[in-house]
Enzyme design. Structure first.
Site, PDB file in Angstrom:
ATOM      1  N   ILE A  46       0.872  -1.281  -0.060  1.00  0.00           N
ATOM      2  CA  ILE A  46      -0.101   0.060  -0.080  1.00  0.00           C
ATOM      3  C   ILE A  46       1.054   1.245   0.001  1.00  0.00           C
ATOM      4  CG2 ILE A  46      -1.979  -1.029   1.118  1.00  0.00           C
ATOM      5  CD1 ILE A  46      -1.160  -0.016   3.663  1.00  0.00           C
ATOM      6  N   GLY A  47       2.338   0.938  -0.295  1.00  0.00           N
ATOM      7  CA  GLY A  47       2.978   2.320  -0.340  1.00  0.00           C
ATOM      8  C   GLY A  47       3.988   2.636   0.854  1.00  0.00           C
ATOM      9  N   GLY A  48       3.917   1.598   1.767  1.00  0.00           N
ATOM     10  CA  GLY A  48       4.943   2.340   2.892  1.00  0.00           C
ATOM     11  C   GLY A  48       6.394   2.558   2.468  1.00  0.00           C
ATOM     12  N   GLN A 101       9.065 -12.880 -11.075  1.00  0.00           N
ATOM     13  CA  GLN A 101       9.907 -13.990 -11.562  1.00  0.00           C
ATOM     14  C   GLN A 101       9.820 -14.364 -13.026  1.00  0.00           C
ATOM     15  OE1 GLN A 101       8.638 -17.435  -9.191  1.00  0.00           O
ATOM     16  NE2 GLN A 101      10.100 -16.816  -7.557  1.00  0.00           N
ATOM     17  N   SER A 161      10.747  -6.055  -0.031  1.00  0.00           N
ATOM     18  CA  SER A 161      10.664  -6.987   1.231  1.00  0.00           C
ATOM     19  C   SER A 161      10.404  -8.588   0.619  1.00  0.00           C
ATOM     20  CB  SER A 161       9.453  -6.392   1.878  1.00  0.00           C
ATOM     21  OG  SER A 161       9.335  -5.264   2.582  1.00  0.00           O
ATOM     22  N   CYS A 184      12.054 -12.764  -2.251  1.00  0.00           N
ATOM     23  CA  CYS A 184      12.555 -12.456  -3.297  1.00  0.00           C
ATOM     24  C   CYS A 184      14.034 -12.896  -3.528  1.00  0.00           C
ATOM     25  CB  CYS A 184      12.545 -10.782  -3.552  1.00  0.00           C
ATOM     26  SG  CYS A 184      13.394 -10.220  -4.918  1.00  0.00           S
ATOM     27  N   SER A 191       2.272  -4.124   6.079  1.00  0.00           N
ATOM     28  CA  SER A 191       3.053  -2.887   5.801  1.00  0.00           C
ATOM     29  C   SER A 191       4.390  -2.655   6.733  1.00  0.00           C
ATOM     30  CB  SER A 191       2.148  -1.615   5.691  1.00  0.00           C
ATOM     31  OG  SER A 191       2.874  -0.463   5.053  1.00  0.00           O
TER      32      SER A 191
END
Length: 364
Positions: free
Chosen positions: A22-24, A66, A84, A87, A346
């Site tokens: 959500i853009g944190g 991916q 985050s 990955c 978040s």
């Protein structure tokens, strides 16, 4: 790969934001005051992308990352990747910022990430930090890895390739042993808590601005799951949920009677609350704190919880404790369950912004 490590200082840093949620991370970048351009954001969650687009006017790429090829990534000419995991540790950029849960630092994935970064000529500094260390009454410790490819370097090179529990390097302090949330004495912990703002500074509804009707709360029925946790049936009518009414957030008396002993209770003048997870409002134990709106003579469970008029923290209040800006909003169609889940996934802007400032700064 970015055109050059030694980019012109007047040009903005080109940034890729993976698992943008959500853009944190983007809010942290903005709060840090960094001259940066988010070239692209990536997230597979459709609802999270709705929230991101609502607040930033740009919809993140929603495919599976991916499937991205090296040519796809190189075409972005990004200097920095913010992410985050889950990955894979990519090394096609000059700087890397990784956030994850505490425990990641002891995982095999972490060991592999550090190994690859070292082989790719990156220097790292790692942290485990919580909003409490930044004056926010919110216990949410998280792991962070900051990595720079040589010849870029950190301001405090004394801490290269180390894991720190203190934010002191972010503020130009070379002292390593400063109060952290873990591995400390009770006296230091008390000092850390006392330095935080009270929870009332983060509330959407204060005790003087509303009157809870406890009679209505008893009308809300609950389901008991086989695992012994409980949820409210208010979710059945999410499409008509009134976010402006505090009565919607009152904890049902039946829930207090059954699970009051498992609740973490805080007060407006408290200076600590527990981490809110994506399961807050659905489950009780370990998902976040409950707010007592009536201050008893004796705090805690020594006094009747029924008389303390417990309520849930609202999504706006959880966003405040994550240090999201006042203009952050959820689109109207995002349900209460989804709001809590997205906030639980978040990050704390109060923590990440100074970390990004430190990552982007160069030794003088």
């Amino acid at each position: 790969m970015a055109d050059s490590i030694c980019k012109a200082t007047e040009e903005p840093w080109r940034v890729l934001e993976f698992y943008s949620g959500i853009g944190g991370m983007r809010y942290s970048l903005m709060k840090a005051g960094i001259n940066a351009q988010v070239v692209e954001a990536f997230d597979i969650n459709d609802k999270a992308n709705d929230v991101y687009e609502h607040n930033f006017g740009h919809r993140p790429y929603q495919g599976n990352i991916q499937s991205l090829t090296n040519d796809d990534l190189d075409s972005c000419r990004a200097h920095v990747w913010l992410l985050s995991p889950p990955c894979q540790p990519y090394t096609r950029q000059d700087m890397l910022f990784v956030e994850n849960v505490v425990g990641f630092e002891t995982s095999d994935t972490h060991a592999k990430m550090v190994e690859i970064l070292a082989k790719s000529d990156f220097v790292t500094q790692e942290f485990i930090l919580s909003p409490i260390q930044f004056g926010v009454p919110y216990s949410r410790p998280r792991y962070f890895c900051l990595a720079k490819r040589r010849p870029l370097s950190f301001q405090c090179q004394l801490f290269n390739n180390q894991l720190l529990g203190s934010p002191s390097p972010l503020f130009g302090n070379d002292e390593k042993m400063v109060i952290g949330e873990h591995d400390q004495s009770q006296e230091n912990w008390d000092k850390l808590i006392e330095s935080c703002q009270p929870i009332e500074k983060f509330l959407e509804f204060t005790s003087s601005s509303y009157q809870i009707d406890m009679e209505t709360s008893s009308l809300v029925t609950t389901d008991v799951f086989a695992n012994g946790l409980e949820t409210s049936e208010k979710f059945v009518e999410e499409d008509v949920f009134d976010f402006s009414s505090i009565d919607q957030f009152v904890v049902p008396l039946s829930l207090i009677e059954r699970w009051g002993s498992a609740m973490d209770i805080v007060y407006p003048d408290s200076k600590r609350c527990c981490c809110f997870t994506k399961s807050y409002y659905r489950y009780v134990k370990g998902t976040g704190s409950f707010l007592a709106t009536v201050q008893p003579k004796k705090k805690g469970k020594a006094s009747s919880l029924k008389e303390q008029c417990l309520r849930y923290f609202t999504p706006r209040e959880v966003a405040n404790l994550h240090s999201f800006p006042e203009d952050f909003q959820f689109p109207q169609h995002i349900s209460l369950r989804q709001r809590y889940a997205m906030l639980g996934n978040s990050l704390s802007v109060a923590v990440v912004a100074p970390l990004l400032q430190y990552l982007f700064s160069q030794p003088s």
